[in-house]
Design an enzyme around this catalytic site. Structure first.
Site, PDB file in Angstrom:
ATOM      1  N   ARG A  96     -34.813   5.075  46.802  1.00 35.25           N
ATOM      2  CA  ARG A  96     -34.583   5.277  45.364  1.00 35.25           C
ATOM      3  C   ARG A  96     -35.945   5.271  44.664  1.00 35.25           C
ATOM      4  NH1 ARG A  96     -29.906   1.920  42.559  1.00 35.25           N
ATOM      5  NH2 ARG A  96     -29.915   3.750  41.207  1.00 35.25           N
ATOM      6  N   ASP A 244     -35.536  -1.460  35.190  1.00 38.60           N
ATOM      7  CA  ASP A 244     -35.991  -1.038  36.520  1.00 38.60           C
ATOM      8  C   ASP A 244     -37.489  -0.828  36.588  1.00 38.60           C
ATOM      9  OD1 ASP A 244     -33.028  -0.386  36.444  1.00 38.60           O
ATOM     10  OD2 ASP A 244     -33.571  -0.213  38.560  1.00 38.60           O
ATOM     11  N   ASN A 254     -34.310   1.905  32.185  1.00 31.39           N
ATOM     12  CA  ASN A 254     -33.127   1.132  32.625  1.00 31.39           C
ATOM     13  C   ASN A 254     -31.966   2.113  32.742  1.00 31.39           C
ATOM     14  OD1 ASN A 254     -31.854  -1.404  33.333  1.00 31.39           O
ATOM     15  ND2 ASN A 254     -30.739  -1.252  31.401  1.00 31.39           N
ATOM     16  N   LYS A 255     -30.846   1.608  33.179  1.00 32.34           N
ATOM     17  CA  LYS A 255     -29.657   2.436  33.430  1.00 32.34           C
ATOM     18  C   LYS A 255     -29.392   3.430  32.308  1.00 32.34           C
ATOM     19  CE  LYS A 255     -27.764   2.624  36.326  1.00 32.34           C
ATOM     20  NZ  LYS A 255     -28.029   3.715  37.319  1.00 32.34           N
TER      21      LYS A 255
HETATM   22  O1  MRU Z   1     -28.543   2.097  39.489  1.00 32.39           O
HETATM   23  P1  MRU Z   1     -28.523   0.596  39.437  1.00 32.39           P
HETATM   24  O2  MRU Z   1     -27.151   0.030  39.358  1.00 32.39           O
HETATM   25  O3  MRU Z   1     -29.350  -0.019  40.532  1.00 32.39           O
HETATM   26  O4  MRU Z   1     -29.250   0.279  38.066  1.00 32.39           O
HETATM   27  C1  MRU Z   1     -29.511  -1.055  37.758  1.00 32.39           C
HETATM   28  C2  MRU Z   1     -29.977  -1.290  36.384  1.00 32.39           C
HETATM   29  O5  MRU Z   1     -30.196  -0.388  35.618  1.00 32.39           O
HETATM   30  C3  MRU Z   1     -30.210  -2.727  36.018  1.00 32.39           C
HETATM   31  O6  MRU Z   1     -30.115  -2.894  34.637  1.00 32.39           O
HETATM   32  C4  MRU Z   1     -31.619  -3.156  36.455  1.00 32.39           C
HETATM   33  O7  MRU Z   1     -31.878  -2.847  37.777  1.00 32.39           O
HETATM   34  C5  MRU Z   1     -31.843  -4.591  36.219  1.00 32.39           C
HETATM   35  S1  MRU Z   1     -31.142  -5.632  37.504  1.00 32.39           S
HETATM   36  C6  MRU Z   1     -31.555  -7.225  37.136  1.00 32.39           C
END
Ligand code: MRU
Length: 357
Positions: A96, A244, A254-255
């Protein structure tokens, strides 16, 4: 009151069996399945398919993954072992692209290898195991510290909105954005949490709503497009999100959907807090434009989670997994070292200067 944090370990090493044990986050909330990963390909697949997800948990899984892949190598010299290590490291790094913790953890494992390079292969393997375990142990303490700092920004009874899942299963324990909620619960803060469902992979619905509910925290699930109305109705006093990758100027990936929530929060005058361990801050990325945004398959939008496709099968899709929230929309970034307010450019840099001095 007892500690309300769900004690499920989402990533665990079974060293005797040369296995990485993970909670399959794609099966939640209906099934609490633990997967036993024995090959580096299985670890790659688990990260890519979000069976293990959340920036810190991805880093921990990758550290254990590269350790286990190196451990089973039959290399007779440390130089040969290093070649094997490098190959597995590069492979896992391709799983990723956005969460910098993945690269941070793998680099940390490599630095440890290099520190031990004059030792024999068995000694190097033991050091790699120790380093991976340390990454996990430190993450627990870091998340608790983020939680303590973030809790000072909140008041009892507040309504809090969060996006995606930055909870205990996304980390070693406590989570990042959910850590102050757990610590507040212990102290009787009685927060009322709104969890955005987080289309398309529903981390908010499947994971955040699940883990907060299990912990006895007042959580209300809303669809992503309902964030505005709950803010407008005065039900939200602060937004807390994880991240992230934070660029040097404070821009934060972030997401997908997070930047929209930040824009809404600004509109309604609600503080928007990003919770981030130092391992998520990437000073090499000068601004959000330097952060690679992962694009994922179209089925995640059109058919995953549905019994029948919910869009024309040949429709074009665009499925970015993250977006970047401009630093100007972020009230503060909460780290294990304390709360960072703008100017992020200098304040984030200072965190690392303090670290190395
Ligand atoms: O695609 P994901 O589910 O891995 O995305 C995760 C996020 O966006 C979280 O908000 C981020 O990794 C913070 S985890 C403490």
């Amino acid at each position: 009151m007892t500690n309300p944090v769900n004690v499920i370990e989402s990533v665990k090493l079974d060293d005797e069996e040369n296995t990485l044990v993970i909670l399959d986050q794609t099966a939640l909330p209906n099934h609490k399945n633990f997967l036993r990963l024995m090959t580096v390909e299985q670890v790659w697949d688990a990260i890519y398919h979000l069976k293990v997800r959340g920036a810190p948990a991805i880093g921990i899984a990758a550290a254990y993954g590269v350790y286990l892949a190196t451990k089973i190598s039959v290399a007779s010299t440390t130089e040969e072992l290093y070649e094997t290590f490098k190959r597995h490291k590069e492979y896992l790094a391709s799983s990723r692209p956005t969460a910098v913790n993945l690269f941070w953890a793998l680099d940390r494992m490599e630095n440890r290898f290099l520190k031990e390079k004059l030792k024999n292969p068995e000694q190097v393997k033991a050091a790699l195991k120790e380093e991976a375990e340390l990454i996990k142990q430190e993450d627990e303490a870091i998340c608790e510290s983020i939680g303590k700092h973030a809790l000072t920004l909140l008041e009892p009874g507040w309504g809090l909105l969060t996006h995606c899942n930055a909870g205990t299963i996304a980390t070693a324990k406590y989570g990042t954005a959910l850590a102050p909620i757990y610590l507040g619960q212990e102290q009787g803060y009685n927060f009322k949490v709104f969890a955005d469902e987080t289309r398309p992979l529903l981390q908010g619905a499947r994971l955040t709503a699940w883990e907060l509910n299990e912990a006895g925290i007042d959580v209300t699930l809303i669809c992503d497009n309902m964030a505005s109305i709950v803010m407008q109705q005065g039900k939200v006093q602060a937004v807390l999100v994880g991240c992230d990758r934070v660029a040097a100027n404070g821009d934060t990936a972030n997401k997908i959907g997070t930047s929209g929530v930040a824009i809404l929060a600004k509109h309604y005058g609600i503080p928007f807090y990003v919770c981030a361990p130092l391992s998520t801050i990437d000073l090499e990325s000068k601004t959000g434009k330097d952060i690679e945004i992962e694009e994922r398959p179209s089925e995640e939008i059109t058919s995953t989670w549905y019994t029948e496709p919910m869009a024309p099968t040949d429709v074009k899709t665009y499925n970015p997994a993250f977006d970047v929230t401009d630093h100007s929309l972020i009230t503060a970034i909460v780290t294990e070292k304390g709360i960072v307010y703008p100017n992020y450019e200098t304040k984030l840099q200072e965190l690392f200067t303090e670290e190395s001095s």
